[in-house]
Design an enzyme around this catalytic site. Structure first.
Site, mmCIF file in Angstrom:
data_model
loop_
_atom_site.group_PDB
_atom_site.id
_atom_site.type_symbol
_atom_site.label_atom_id
_atom_site.label_comp_id
_atom_site.label_asym_id
_atom_site.label_seq_id
_atom_site.Cartn_x
_atom_site.Cartn_y
_atom_site.Cartn_z
ATOM 1 N N TYR A 144 25.523 90.523 52.369
ATOM 2 C CA TYR A 144 25.593 90.661 53.707
ATOM 3 C C TYR A 144 26.075 89.283 54.274
ATOM 4 O O TYR A 144 25.351 88.330 54.006
ATOM 5 C CB TYR A 144 24.090 90.921 54.217
ATOM 6 C CG TYR A 144 24.185 91.134 55.785
ATOM 7 C CD1 TYR A 144 24.590 92.093 56.283
ATOM 8 C CD2 TYR A 144 23.263 90.024 56.398
ATOM 9 C CE1 TYR A 144 24.606 92.095 57.862
ATOM 10 C CE2 TYR A 144 23.388 90.106 57.681
ATOM 11 C CZ TYR A 144 23.935 91.116 58.398
ATOM 12 O OH TYR A 144 23.826 90.873 60.012
ATOM 13 N N ASP B 45 17.636 93.097 48.423
ATOM 14 C CA ASP B 45 17.682 93.459 49.924
ATOM 15 C C ASP B 45 17.968 94.951 49.565
ATOM 16 O O ASP B 45 19.337 95.356 49.246
ATOM 17 C CB ASP B 45 19.054 92.640 50.637
ATOM 18 C CG ASP B 45 19.209 93.130 51.919
ATOM 19 O OD1 ASP B 45 18.887 94.196 52.241
ATOM 20 O OD2 ASP B 45 19.640 91.970 52.522
ATOM 21 N N LYS C 19 17.980 98.520 60.605
ATOM 22 C CA LYS C 19 18.944 99.708 59.943
ATOM 23 C C LYS C 19 18.339 100.870 59.703
ATOM 24 O O LYS C 19 17.584 101.488 60.482
ATOM 25 C CB LYS C 19 19.682 99.116 58.712
ATOM 26 C CG LYS C 19 20.015 97.733 58.978
ATOM 27 C CD LYS C 19 21.333 97.484 59.909
ATOM 28 C CE LYS C 19 21.364 95.944 60.333
ATOM 29 N NZ LYS C 19 21.730 94.905 59.394
HETATM 30 C C1 LIG Z 1 21.725 93.780 58.886
HETATM 31 C C2 LIG Z 1 21.188 93.302 57.546
HETATM 32 C C3 LIG Z 1 20.677 91.989 57.171
HETATM 33 C C4 LIG Z 1 20.075 91.142 58.393
HETATM 34 O O1 LIG Z 1 19.321 91.996 59.121
HETATM 35 P P1 LIG Z 1 19.158 91.493 60.858
HETATM 36 O O2 LIG Z 1 18.014 92.423 61.233
HETATM 37 O O3 LIG Z 1 20.178 91.561 61.565
HETATM 38 O O4 LIG Z 1 18.605 89.987 60.987
HETATM 39 C C5 LIG Z 1 20.425 91.580 56.070
HETATM 40 N N1 LIG Z 1 20.747 92.445 55.126
HETATM 41 C C6 LIG Z 1 21.559 93.489 55.081
HETATM 42 C C7 LIG Z 1 22.141 94.212 53.886
HETATM 43 C C8 LIG Z 1 21.856 93.906 56.462
HETATM 44 O O5 LIG Z 1 22.705 95.048 56.750
#
Ligand SMILES: *Cc1c(COP(=O)(O)O)cnc(C)c1O
Length: 385
Positions: free
Chosen positions: A104, A176, A201
């Protein structure tokens, strides 16, 4: 209403971490919008002293997330980036991290622009090739940080294989899991020690909250994360904790539909003469399709595809009517974006080229609308190309 340890995933999504509110019996955990708690007498309290340290709404969410990811504890943070930052505080100056090379964009920026200042060192490896992961490990490697599927290329890392290699060197693994969600993939079941999420998300799923979480297994990690959540203080507020808690109740239903819509749209795009290439783990043409089928339940809601030029991508992005041109992903509504100028603008151009994030690449986060409407929208926008 006590959810049993072995209750099914869908049951735990709805019930885990929550009991009817002790003061009223309210079935839904209230939003405890308070900064402090009145003590009965000096040194006598109900386990709640100050709301950075403990908040019942946040605790309910943390119990829920720990259960659905299969961990022993969870900690909720103000954003996905705050969650990843908390994990990185397990490290000290001089430590080295091996990370997936198509991370990311915000994670790459955190590692390169912020954490390098504290003498942490990073090697980015194509972890979808386990040999490359193994070769990147050094004597001072203290963490393997994986993202699978990657954003936006949707490369898949073999979680069991990667964890076996890292653990063979005594190195913990953080994953992640934002792109997959715990419905689609549970990294702890493959050996991961830590899972991070942007709850912004799929977990929240309704595009109305920014948040993050870390789910941990090991006692030493849990003890440190509990300390650092309070000491550094990047906590998730009670309103957002409540929204995510509401979101996870329908996670299985939403993810099943995200999977279904994305699979159908990927197939439609792959057969379309104006589309040069489609990247989706559910297509047999994807290089890790078999691995994805073993490791994931469905193939997720994200699709990337190429149109041959920036001009053609622009025409499509400006031509869609139902799909919204926006960053982010994982909401009930379908979003369409242009990684090279939007989500991945902070990745240097030559690095973007190497990863395949070319200017003609378009990403779709398939929502849960009726498939026919999404397909019709894509068809009319592709007609303009
Ligand atoms: C959006 C996202 C993040 C960061 O998250 P935030 O809530 O925007 O700080 C980290 N990893 C992935 C894969 C993401 O899609």
């Amino acid at each position: 209403m006590k959810v049993r340890e072995h209750a099914g995933f869908g049951t735990r999504c709805i019930h885990a971490g929550q009991v009817p509110d002790p003061s009223t019996g309210a079935i839904i955990t209230p939003i405890y919008q308070t900064s402090t708690y009145v003590q009965d007498a000096l040194g006598v309290h109900k386990g709640y002293e100050y709301a950075r340290t403990q908040n019942p709404t946040r605790s309910a969410l943390e119990g829920n997330l720990a259960s659905i990811e299969g961990g022993n504890a969870a900690f909720a943070f103000a954003s996905g980036m705050a969650a990843t930052s908390a994990v990185m505080t397990l490290l000290t100056a001089g430590d080295h991290v091996v990370a997936t090379d198509n991370l990311y964009g915000g994670t790459y920026r955190l590692f390169e622009r912020v954490l390098r200042k504290s003498q942490l060192d990073f090697t980015y490896a194509d972890t979808s090739r386990l040999g490359e992961l193994e070769r990147a490990i050094r004597p001072n490697t203290r963490l393997v940080f994986l993202e699978t599927p990657t954003n936006p290329m949707l490369a898949i890392t073999d979680l069991a294989g990667a964890c076996a290699i890292a653990h063979g060197h005594g190195i913990p693994v953080a994953v992640d899991n934002t792109f997959a969600s715990p419905y689609v993939q549970r990294p702890i079941e493959f050996g991961a020690d830590l899972v991070v999420h942007s709850t912004t998300k799929f977990l929240n799923g309704h595009s109305d909250s920014v948040g993050g979480a870390v789910i941990a297994v090991r006692d030493d990690h849990i003890e440190w994360l509990r300390f650092v959540q309070n000491a550094a203080g990047a906590i998730l507020g009670p309103m957002d904790a409540w929204l995510v808690l509401r979101g996870t109740k329908t996670l299985p239903l939403r993810m099943a539909r995200h999977n279904e819509n994305a699979m159908a749209l990927a197939g439609y795009l792959a057969a379309h003469p104006k589309v040069a290439a489609v990247h989706y783990p559910g297509l047999p043409s994807h290089p890790q399709h078999a691995l994805a089928a073993r490791q994931m339940r469905g193939f997720g809601g994200l699709i990337a595809f190429r149109l041959g030029s920036l001009e053609r991508a622009r025409t499509l992005l400006n031509g869609v009517r139902l799909m919204a041109l926006a960053e982010s992903l994982g909401g009930v509504e379908t979003l369409i974006s242009h990684p090279s100028t939007m989500t991945h603008a902070s990745v240097p151009p030559d690095e973007r080229q190497r990863l395949g994030i070319t200017d003609d690449l378009v990403r779709i986060s398939a929502g849960i609308e009726d498939l026919e409407d999404l397909q019709e929208d894509l068809a009319q926008a592709l007609d303009l190309v």
